[in-house]
Design an enzyme around this catalytic site. Structure first.
Site, PDB file in Angstrom:
ATOM      1  N   LYS A 171      46.038   9.998  15.494  1.00  0.00           N
ATOM      2  CA  LYS A 171      46.916   8.942  16.003  1.00  0.00           C
ATOM      3  C   LYS A 171      46.322   8.312  17.258  1.00  0.00           C
ATOM      4  O   LYS A 171      46.330   8.904  18.339  1.00  0.00           O
ATOM      5  CB  LYS A 171      48.291   9.536  16.364  1.00  0.00           C
ATOM      6  CG  LYS A 171      49.292   8.451  16.660  1.00  0.00           C
ATOM      7  CD  LYS A 171      50.301   8.841  17.708  1.00  0.00           C
ATOM      8  CE  LYS A 171      50.092   8.176  19.033  1.00  0.00           C
ATOM      9  NZ  LYS A 171      49.927   6.747  19.100  1.00  0.00           N
ATOM     10  N   GLY A 224      45.498  11.969  27.515  1.00  0.00           N
ATOM     11  CA  GLY A 224      46.512  10.989  27.895  1.00  0.00           C
ATOM     12  C   GLY A 224      47.142  11.391  29.213  1.00  0.00           C
ATOM     13  O   GLY A 224      46.510  12.048  30.043  1.00  0.00           O
ATOM     14  N   SER A 225      48.411  11.022  29.373  1.00  0.00           N
ATOM     15  CA  SER A 225      49.071  11.242  30.660  1.00  0.00           C
ATOM     16  C   SER A 225      49.526  12.692  30.810  1.00  0.00           C
ATOM     17  O   SER A 225      49.686  13.424  29.831  1.00  0.00           O
ATOM     18  CB  SER A 225      50.275  10.306  30.761  1.00  0.00           C
ATOM     19  OG  SER A 225      51.214  10.659  29.771  1.00  0.00           O
ATOM     20  N   GLY A 229      51.126  15.241  28.047  1.00  0.00           N
ATOM     21  CA  GLY A 229      50.379  16.507  27.912  1.00  0.00           C
ATOM     22  C   GLY A 229      51.310  17.705  27.986  1.00  0.00           C
ATOM     23  O   GLY A 229      51.179  18.657  27.215  1.00  0.00           O
ATOM     24  N   GLU A 246      43.475  16.878  27.949  1.00  0.00           N
ATOM     25  CA  GLU A 246      42.729  16.196  29.015  1.00  0.00           C
ATOM     26  C   GLU A 246      43.693  15.179  29.610  1.00  0.00           C
ATOM     27  O   GLU A 246      44.146  14.272  28.905  1.00  0.00           O
ATOM     28  CB  GLU A 246      41.506  15.463  28.459  1.00  0.00           C
ATOM     29  CG  GLU A 246      40.371  16.366  28.041  1.00  0.00           C
ATOM     30  CD  GLU A 246      39.813  17.222  29.156  1.00  0.00           C
ATOM     31  OE1 GLU A 246      40.023  16.909  30.353  1.00  0.00           O
ATOM     32  OE2 GLU A 246      39.188  18.248  28.822  1.00  0.00           O
ATOM     33  N   CYS A 280      39.547   8.372  33.537  1.00  0.00           N
ATOM     34  CA  CYS A 280      40.133   9.563  34.163  1.00  0.00           C
ATOM     35  C   CYS A 280      39.151  10.187  35.139  1.00  0.00           C
ATOM     36  O   CYS A 280      39.542  10.948  36.012  1.00  0.00           O
ATOM     37  CB  CYS A 280      40.636  10.559  33.131  1.00  0.00           C
ATOM     38  SG  CYS A 280      39.542  10.754  31.765  1.00  0.00           S
ATOM     39  N   GLN A 327      50.687  -1.468  32.862  1.00  0.00           N
ATOM     40  CA  GLN A 327      49.718  -0.843  33.761  1.00  0.00           C
ATOM     41  C   GLN A 327      49.513  -1.716  35.002  1.00  0.00           C
ATOM     42  O   GLN A 327      49.373  -1.209  36.114  1.00  0.00           O
ATOM     43  CB  GLN A 327      48.391  -0.609  33.037  1.00  0.00           C
ATOM     44  CG  GLN A 327      47.335   0.084  33.883  1.00  0.00           C
ATOM     45  CD  GLN A 327      47.748   1.474  34.360  1.00  0.00           C
ATOM     46  OE1 GLN A 327      48.181   2.296  33.553  1.00  0.00           O
ATOM     47  NE2 GLN A 327      47.651   1.734  35.653  1.00  0.00           N
ATOM     48  N   GLU A 379      47.931   9.748  40.364  1.00  0.00           N
ATOM     49  CA  GLU A 379      46.948   8.950  39.637  1.00  0.00           C
ATOM     50  C   GLU A 379      47.514   7.551  39.406  1.00  0.00           C
ATOM     51  O   GLU A 379      48.613   7.398  38.883  1.00  0.00           O
ATOM     52  CB  GLU A 379      46.626   9.593  38.291  1.00  0.00           C
ATOM     53  CG  GLU A 379      45.534   8.832  37.579  1.00  0.00           C
ATOM     54  CD  GLU A 379      45.109   9.470  36.268  1.00  0.00           C
ATOM     55  OE1 GLU A 379      45.997   9.775  35.454  1.00  0.00           O
ATOM     56  OE2 GLU A 379      43.899   9.648  36.063  1.00  0.00           O
TER      57      GLU A 379
END
Ligand code: ADP
Length: 477
Positions: A171, A224-225, A229, A246, A280, A327, A379
């Site tokens: 996905k 992802g975020s 996660g 990650e 990242c 974003q 972040e």
């Protein structure tokens, strides 16, 4: 307009579609991409499960040929796929072509790796008994990817999953389905048996969630975020499933008094602002010692003046647009937060108008920031960087490590002593000396510590740690 469909059990299906919009020119629709349902996801998981017994025992030459064909086709089409990537994600065309080449190299690497699969035999402590250590594939792997590396991240998850004999439900991120569709199409035409690789494009809350909820998914690899996660982790524990995460970074780059100023400025500009700061591994905290601070800030600001923010497809553009409106709002909200917290806006901070309507933001540099400010702890994932002034190396190292994250950490110095000490003591998965914090090769381990990552490393031979399960077998001779 054609609808690019999902691939489930070897068939292209799906009538509902979502527009893929170019962030450099919001009038341009890159394509229409299928919007998968929970039912589609269940069917894809069932197809991957049915395909697993045969694929897990397929010959290594068959796997090699398919992975190699994919690597070769991606390389042959690097300009076309790079342009597609630049149009859907907004990184500059040279960056996008570079990412496409990397995706090809990843397939080439695992095409080689599959021919080197091996185990170990060791003697038991008991006489006449042999012990074999082998690796089994896990089964159905769920792959969930983010928008910032639309071709490299899918490649570095799909290639090892196939190499080690797993089947896949994949996905991609909603914002960037085009490169993912292209990779799946390439692998499908390269001869992957039905059901081995299934593509379900669609919403995270629908398709992603259906993957998390399935007892038939043996492993999930997620980038992802942090928030998502954590959901992947909680759902995976529930199902006794292996998972790899990650997530974010708040990567520091230390600049010491003895640094080569040009090296430090080039590394900081690259790490902080290239790919619009949407990596990242981007460094968003520049931790600079007193003696070089003012010179470094002046030189970095002068460098930022020269960087051109414009349409990703235009030659000469250094920084493309932010990926989307959401974003962009996050970035501008953090710029306001930084000002309110008392950091000094030394450069940028303004939205820009260009010939085509897009999400253009100036590279933004804060100085006089502290490591406790939200702009230094959270972040942002945009071209927004803070400079934190420190007294000496010891304070720099402590500040670099004082973060919930631990992905990549950099230092600019000409001192072997400090470089060596930093490599040993940086609390990060990757350490860079006199180099940008981003830019890890395709064949070496990628990953971090603390809040950045969970589970084994990705890429290179270390990928086997996630995509296989070790088996210890005994035989009486
Ligand atoms: P970002 O905020 O950067 O888009 P996300 O973590 O939301 O990061 O997205 C990363 C990937 O996770 C995307 O493919 C997204 O669709 C997916 N995702 C989002 N929500 C969920 C969820 N509830 N379950 C599984 N996957 C999800």
């Amino acid at each position: 307009m054609t609808i690019y469909q999902n691939l489930i059990a070897g068939e292209w299906i799906g009538a509902d579609a979502t527009k893929n919009i170019n962030p450099s020119d919001t009038n341009e629709v890159v394509g229409l991409y299928a919007d998968g349902s929970a039912e589609d996801t269940k069917n894809a998981i069932a197809a991957a499960k049915a395909a697993f017994p045969a694929w897990s025992r397929s010959g290594i030459w068959e796997r090699h040929v398919i992975l190699k064909k994919a690597g070769d086709e991606i390389m042959a089409r690097k300009d076309e796929l790079g342009a597609l990537l630049a149009r859907e994600e907004g990184k500059t065309l040279p960056e996008a072509i570079g990412e496409t080449i990397r995706a090809s190299q990843i397939f080439e690497f695992f095409a080689g790796e599959v021919l080197r699969l091996a185990g170990e035999t060791i003697p038991s402590v008991r006489p006449n008994i042999g012990v074999e250590i082998t690796r089994d594939p896990l089964g159905v792997i769920g792959i969930i990817t983010p928008w910032n590396f639309p071709i490299a991240i899918p490649a570095w998850k799909i290639a090892p999953a196939l190499c080690y004999g797993n089947t896949i439900v994949f996905k991609p991120a909603e914002l960037v389905p085009a490169c993912s569709w292209a990779i799946v199409d390439i692998l499908h035409r390269a001869g992957l048996p039905k059901g081995v690789l299934n593509l379900v494009m669609g919403k995270g809350s629908v398709v992603g969630q259906a993957m998390l909820d399935s007892p038939d998914v043996a492993g999930i690899t997620f980038t992802g975020s942090t928030g998502t996660g954590k959901r992947v982790a909680a759902a995976s524990l529930e199902h006794n499933r292996k998972f790899q995460l990650e997530m974010g970074g708040k990567n520091p780059m230390v600049v010491l008094d003895d640094a080569d100023l040009n090296v430090a400025v080039e590394a900081a500009a690259n790490s902080g602002f290239f790919s619009t700061g949407q990596r990242c591994t981007a460094s968003s905290r520049l931790i600079v010692t007193e003696g070089i601070h003012d010179k470094f800030v002046a030189a970095l600001t002068a460098k930022l003046e020269t960087l051109i923010v414009d349409n990703a497809m235009k030659s000469g553009t250094h920084i493309g647009p932010v990926v989307d409106e959401r974003q962009l709002k996050t970035d501008t909200d953090y710029i306001e937060i930084g000002k309110k917290e008392g950091a000094k806006l030394a450069f940028g901070g303004e939205l820009l108008k260009r010939d085509t309507p897009g999400f253009y933001l100036q590279p933004t540099l804060f100085t006089e920031a502290t490591n406790q400010m939200r702009i230094s702890r959270e972040e942002i994932f945009g071209p927004v960087v803070s400079v934190i002034r420190v007294k000496d190396y010891e304070e720099a190292l402590a500040t670099a490590n004082d973060t919930p994250f631990g992905l990549s950490s950099g230092i600019a110095t000409t001192s072997l002593k400090h470089a060596t000490h930093f490599k040993r003591n940086a609390e990060a998965g990757m350490v860079m000396v006199n180099l940008p914090t981003a830019g890890v090769d395709f064949h070496v381990p990628f990953g971090g510590r603390k809040g950045s990552s969970y589970g084994p490393r990705e890429q290179g031979k270390y990928a086997a740690e996630f995509y296989t399960s070790v088996k210890t077998s005994y035989t009486l001779a």
